[in-house]
Design a protein around this motif. Structure first.
Motif, PDB file in Angstrom:
ATOM      1  N   LEU A 252       0.766  -1.302   0.031  1.00  0.00           N
ATOM      2  CA  LEU A 252      -0.174  -0.165  -0.175  1.00  0.00           C
ATOM      3  C   LEU A 252       1.279   1.610   0.084  1.00  0.00           C
ATOM      4  O   LEU A 252       0.753   2.313  -0.456  1.00  0.00           O
ATOM      5  N   GLY A 253       1.495   1.125   0.418  1.00  0.00           N
ATOM      6  CA  GLY A 253       2.683   2.383   0.300  1.00  0.00           C
ATOM      7  C   GLY A 253       3.308   2.577  -0.408  1.00  0.00           C
ATOM      8  O   GLY A 253       3.380   3.669  -0.825  1.00  0.00           O
ATOM      9  N   MET A 254       3.679   1.526  -1.323  1.00  0.00           N
ATOM     10  CA  MET A 254       4.424   1.682  -2.384  1.00  0.00           C
ATOM     11  C   MET A 254       3.381   1.971  -3.731  1.00  0.00           C
ATOM     12  O   MET A 254       4.009   2.492  -3.971  1.00  0.00           O
ATOM     13  N   TYR A 255       2.197   1.317  -3.557  1.00  0.00           N
ATOM     14  CA  TYR A 255       1.665   2.237  -4.473  1.00  0.00           C
ATOM     15  C   TYR A 255       0.816   3.322  -4.283  1.00  0.00           C
ATOM     16  O   TYR A 255       1.450   4.207  -5.980  1.00  0.00           O
ATOM     17  N   LEU A 256       1.234   3.929  -3.181  1.00  0.00           N
ATOM     18  CA  LEU A 256       0.399   5.313  -2.253  1.00  0.00           C
ATOM     19  C   LEU A 256       1.670   6.507  -3.179  1.00  0.00           C
ATOM     20  O   LEU A 256       2.202   7.271  -3.471  1.00  0.00           O
ATOM     21  N   THR A 257       2.800   6.063  -3.466  1.00  0.00           N
ATOM     22  CA  THR A 257       4.139   6.431  -3.309  1.00  0.00           C
ATOM     23  C   THR A 257       4.214   6.594  -4.988  1.00  0.00           C
ATOM     24  O   THR A 257       4.428   7.817  -5.489  1.00  0.00           O
TER      25      THR A 257
ATOM     26  N   HIS B  50      19.172   5.667 -14.960  1.00  0.00           N
ATOM     27  CA  HIS B  50      18.509   5.429 -15.849  1.00  0.00           C
ATOM     28  C   HIS B  50      18.796   4.446 -16.272  1.00  0.00           C
ATOM     29  O   HIS B  50      17.472   3.283 -16.660  1.00  0.00           O
ATOM     30  N   LEU B  51      19.838   3.856 -16.297  1.00  0.00           N
ATOM     31  CA  LEU B  51      20.578   2.684 -17.213  1.00  0.00           C
ATOM     32  C   LEU B  51      19.416   1.283 -16.291  1.00  0.00           C
ATOM     33  O   LEU B  51      19.718   0.376 -16.578  1.00  0.00           O
ATOM     34  N   PHE B  52      20.018   2.295 -14.485  1.00  0.00           N
ATOM     35  CA  PHE B  52      19.710   0.666 -13.670  1.00  0.00           C
ATOM     36  C   PHE B  52      18.208   0.350 -13.938  1.00  0.00           C
ATOM     37  O   PHE B  52      17.716  -0.751 -13.776  1.00  0.00           O
ATOM     38  N   VAL B  53      17.112   1.420 -13.720  1.00  0.00           N
ATOM     39  CA  VAL B  53      15.933   1.150 -14.024  1.00  0.00           C
ATOM     40  C   VAL B  53      15.709   0.386 -15.163  1.00  0.00           C
ATOM     41  O   VAL B  53      14.815  -0.402 -15.299  1.00  0.00           O
ATOM     42  N   VAL B  54      16.186   0.964 -15.913  1.00  0.00           N
ATOM     43  CA  VAL B  54      15.986   0.536 -17.698  1.00  0.00           C
ATOM     44  C   VAL B  54      16.584  -0.769 -17.054  1.00  0.00           C
ATOM     45  O   VAL B  54      15.625  -2.212 -17.688  1.00  0.00           O
ATOM     46  N   SER B  55      17.267  -1.152 -16.798  1.00  0.00           N
ATOM     47  CA  SER B  55      17.929  -3.247 -16.349  1.00  0.00           C
ATOM     48  C   SER B  55      17.157  -3.659 -15.883  1.00  0.00           C
ATOM     49  O   SER B  55      16.968  -5.056 -16.266  1.00  0.00           O
ATOM     50  N   LEU B  56      16.550  -2.960 -14.466  1.00  0.00           N
ATOM     51  CA  LEU B  56      15.428  -3.900 -13.844  1.00  0.00           C
ATOM     52  C   LEU B  56      14.421  -3.972 -14.182  1.00  0.00           C
ATOM     53  O   LEU B  56      13.810  -5.390 -14.792  1.00  0.00           O
ATOM     54  N   TYR B  57      13.539  -3.276 -15.227  1.00  0.00           N
ATOM     55  CA  TYR B  57      13.129  -3.370 -16.030  1.00  0.00           C
ATOM     56  C   TYR B  57      12.829  -4.634 -17.486  1.00  0.00           C
ATOM     57  O   TYR B  57      11.886  -5.737 -16.930  1.00  0.00           O
ATOM     58  N   TYR B  58      13.517  -3.862 -18.063  1.00  0.00           N
ATOM     59  CA  TYR B  58      13.352  -5.096 -19.230  1.00  0.00           C
ATOM     60  C   TYR B  58      14.446  -6.425 -18.907  1.00  0.00           C
ATOM     61  O   TYR B  58      13.975  -7.564 -19.403  1.00  0.00           O
ATOM     62  N   GLY B  59      15.021  -6.794 -17.395  1.00  0.00           N
ATOM     63  CA  GLY B  59      15.390  -7.731 -17.110  1.00  0.00           C
ATOM     64  C   GLY B  59      14.534  -8.388 -16.946  1.00  0.00           C
ATOM     65  O   GLY B  59      14.104 -10.046 -17.497  1.00  0.00           O
TER      66      GLY B  59
ATOM     67  N   ILE C 258       6.131  -8.377  -9.787  1.00  0.00           N
ATOM     68  CA  ILE C 258       6.254  -7.164  -8.566  1.00  0.00           C
ATOM     69  C   ILE C 258       7.205  -6.179  -9.392  1.00  0.00           C
ATOM     70  O   ILE C 258       7.279  -4.800  -8.743  1.00  0.00           O
ATOM     71  N   ILE C 259       8.286  -6.649  -9.607  1.00  0.00           N
ATOM     72  CA  ILE C 259      10.030  -5.418  -9.539  1.00  0.00           C
ATOM     73  C   ILE C 259       9.294  -4.855 -10.900  1.00  0.00           C
ATOM     74  O   ILE C 259       9.372  -3.502 -11.098  1.00  0.00           O
ATOM     75  N   TYR C 260       8.076  -4.569 -11.624  1.00  0.00           N
ATOM     76  CA  TYR C 260       8.297  -4.062 -13.075  1.00  0.00           C
ATOM     77  C   TYR C 260       6.913  -3.610 -12.858  1.00  0.00           C
ATOM     78  O   TYR C 260       6.392  -2.731 -13.695  1.00  0.00           O
ATOM     79  N   THR C 261       5.377  -4.585 -12.379  1.00  0.00           N
ATOM     80  CA  THR C 261       4.419  -3.695 -12.176  1.00  0.00           C
ATOM     81  C   THR C 261       4.678  -2.526 -11.175  1.00  0.00           C
ATOM     82  O   THR C 261       3.686  -1.883 -10.600  1.00  0.00           O
ATOM     83  N   VAL C 262       5.839  -3.523 -10.212  1.00  0.00           N
ATOM     84  CA  VAL C 262       5.992  -1.989  -8.373  1.00  0.00           C
ATOM     85  C   VAL C 262       6.310  -1.020  -8.020  1.00  0.00           C
ATOM     86  O   VAL C 262       6.409   0.413  -7.839  1.00  0.00           O
ATOM     87  N   VAL C 263       7.545  -1.725  -8.763  1.00  0.00           N
ATOM     88  CA  VAL C 263       8.670  -1.347  -7.855  1.00  0.00           C
ATOM     89  C   VAL C 263       9.374   0.016  -8.696  1.00  0.00           C
ATOM     90  O   VAL C 263       9.929   1.265  -8.010  1.00  0.00           O
ATOM     91  N   THR C 264       9.490  -0.679 -10.315  1.00  0.00           N
ATOM     92  CA  THR C 264       9.930   0.807 -11.729  1.00  0.00           C
ATOM     93  C   THR C 264       9.046   1.791 -11.542  1.00  0.00           C
ATOM     94  O   THR C 264       9.400   2.619 -11.428  1.00  0.00           O
ATOM     95  N   PRO C 265       7.415   1.489 -11.495  1.00  0.00           N
ATOM     96  CA  PRO C 265       6.544   2.920 -11.864  1.00  0.00           C
ATOM     97  C   PRO C 265       7.319   3.668 -10.029  1.00  0.00           C
ATOM     98  O   PRO C 265       7.471   4.887  -9.862  1.00  0.00           O
ATOM     99  N   MET C 266       7.598   2.889  -9.253  1.00  0.00           N
ATOM    100  CA  MET C 266       7.696   3.486  -7.810  1.00  0.00           C
ATOM    101  C   MET C 266       9.068   4.145  -7.743  1.00  0.00           C
ATOM    102  O   MET C 266       9.253   6.120  -7.683  1.00  0.00           O
ATOM    103  N   LEU C 267      10.259   4.027  -8.875  1.00  0.00           N
ATOM    104  CA  LEU C 267      11.237   4.548  -8.516  1.00  0.00           C
ATOM    105  C   LEU C 267      11.451   5.651  -9.805  1.00  0.00           C
ATOM    106  O   LEU C 267      12.594   6.559  -9.549  1.00  0.00           O
TER     107      LEU C 267
END
Length: 312
Positions: free
Chosen positions: A32-37, A244-253, A276-285
């Motif tokens: 919930l905290g991650m989604y609100l963020t 930027h490349l860190f987030v891209v690597s996380l998302y595409y990986g 969870i990483i590409y649906t919750v974490v990367t949109p938050m980052l």
């Protein structure tokens, strides 16, 4: 095994996150905290870009659409996941499941294309600064965003139309927290070779072209910066492009792991974590990586806060 076609299908059962009952309260609070963020951070970016005329530039135009896409991508899956964790109500109607899959594929594809467009924008700004205004004119920016939306809708519609032609086994349990395309295909009793072919060809081509565009843009940016003997500029560019490349690597990986290298067995805990990483974490980052570290955004935020205090 008994099968049911799409016309008689009533609902799917989502197993949700692989957590123990005593962990539900902690997991609910965390997500919930991650989604609100995610929602508040991206909404703030859209609001600041709309209100501050200094941010009416191509980069922030693209960023506002990325923020909207990130909000949508998270909102398609996270609220339902939170509801499942809290109430244990895990069933989802067939129509709702197909709709969720369509919009998830749409905004996932849109994220890919917008990240590529933003990388190209940074390439032109850093490598060809004198021609930036001429190249990134308003007509091109609108066309790039409109094209991204159009191809994302077509991409999602193609996979949806292929999916609804399938028949599903009597066991309609999805070992996931949302109606993911690969998870649904594993439940089908029909021949899914065409669906898999489209994923690996059309989806793979879209994936490779977007990623190649991003990597190519940042490689050219790095080569340009290295030619200039300025330590300060090098460190600034490295800090920005590195994040930027860190987030891209996380998302595409994680995307590649789920859609191109996933096993033929039921979705594993590894696939769920990747999702969870590409649906919750990367949109938050993304709000922190692409804008809240940006001086222009910080100045716009300060002005917005000062105006809000003035009208109190």
């Amino acid at each position: 095994m008994r099968t049911e076609n799409q016309s008689s299908m009533a609902e799917f059962l989502l197993l949700g996150l692989p957590i123990r009952p005593e962990q539900r309260g902690m997991v609910f609070t965390l997500f919930l905290g991650m989604y609100l963020t995610t929602v508040l951070g991206n909404l703030l970016i859209i609001l600041l870009i709309r209100l501050d005329s200094r941010l009416h530039t191509p980069m922030y135009f693209f960023l506002s659409h990325l923020a909207l896409s990130d909000i949508s991508l998270s909102s398609i899956t996270v609220p339902q996941m939170l509801g499942n964790v809290q109430t244990q109500q895990q069933s989802l109607p067939y129509e709702g499941c197909i709709s969720q899959m369509y919009f998830f594929v749409l905004f996932g594809c849109l994220d890919n294309l917008l990240l590529a467009v933003m990388a190209y924008d940074r390439y032109v700004a850093i490598c060809h600064p004198l021609h930036y205004a001429a190249v990134m004119r308003e007509e091109l920016c609108v066309s790039l965003v409109a094209g991204s939306w159009f191809f994302s809708c077509v991409h999602a519609l193609l996979h949806t139309l292929l999916l609804v032609q399938l028949s599903f086994c009597a066991n309609q349990t999805i070992p996931h927290f949302f109606c993911d395309l690969t998870a649904l295909l594993k439940l089908s009793c029909s021949d899914i070779s065409l669906n898999e072919l489209v994923i690996f060809t059309e989806g793979g081509m879209l994936f490779i072209l977007s990623l190649s565009s991003i990597l190519g843009s940042y490689i050219r940016i790095g080569m340009t910066v290295l030619r200039v003997p300025s330590t300060k500029r090098f460190l600034k560019t490295f800090s920005t492009c590195g994040s930027h490349l860190f987030v891209v690597s996380l998302y595409y990986g994680t995307l590649a792991g789920v859609y191109f290298f996933s096993s033929s067995q039921n979705s594993s805990d590894k696939d769920i974590i990747s999702s969870i990483i590409y649906t919750v974490v990367t949109p938050m980052l993304n709000p922190f990586i692409y804008s809240l570290r940006n001086r222009d955004i910080k100045q716009a935020l300060e002005i917005f806060v000062s105006r809000a205090n003035f009208f109190k």
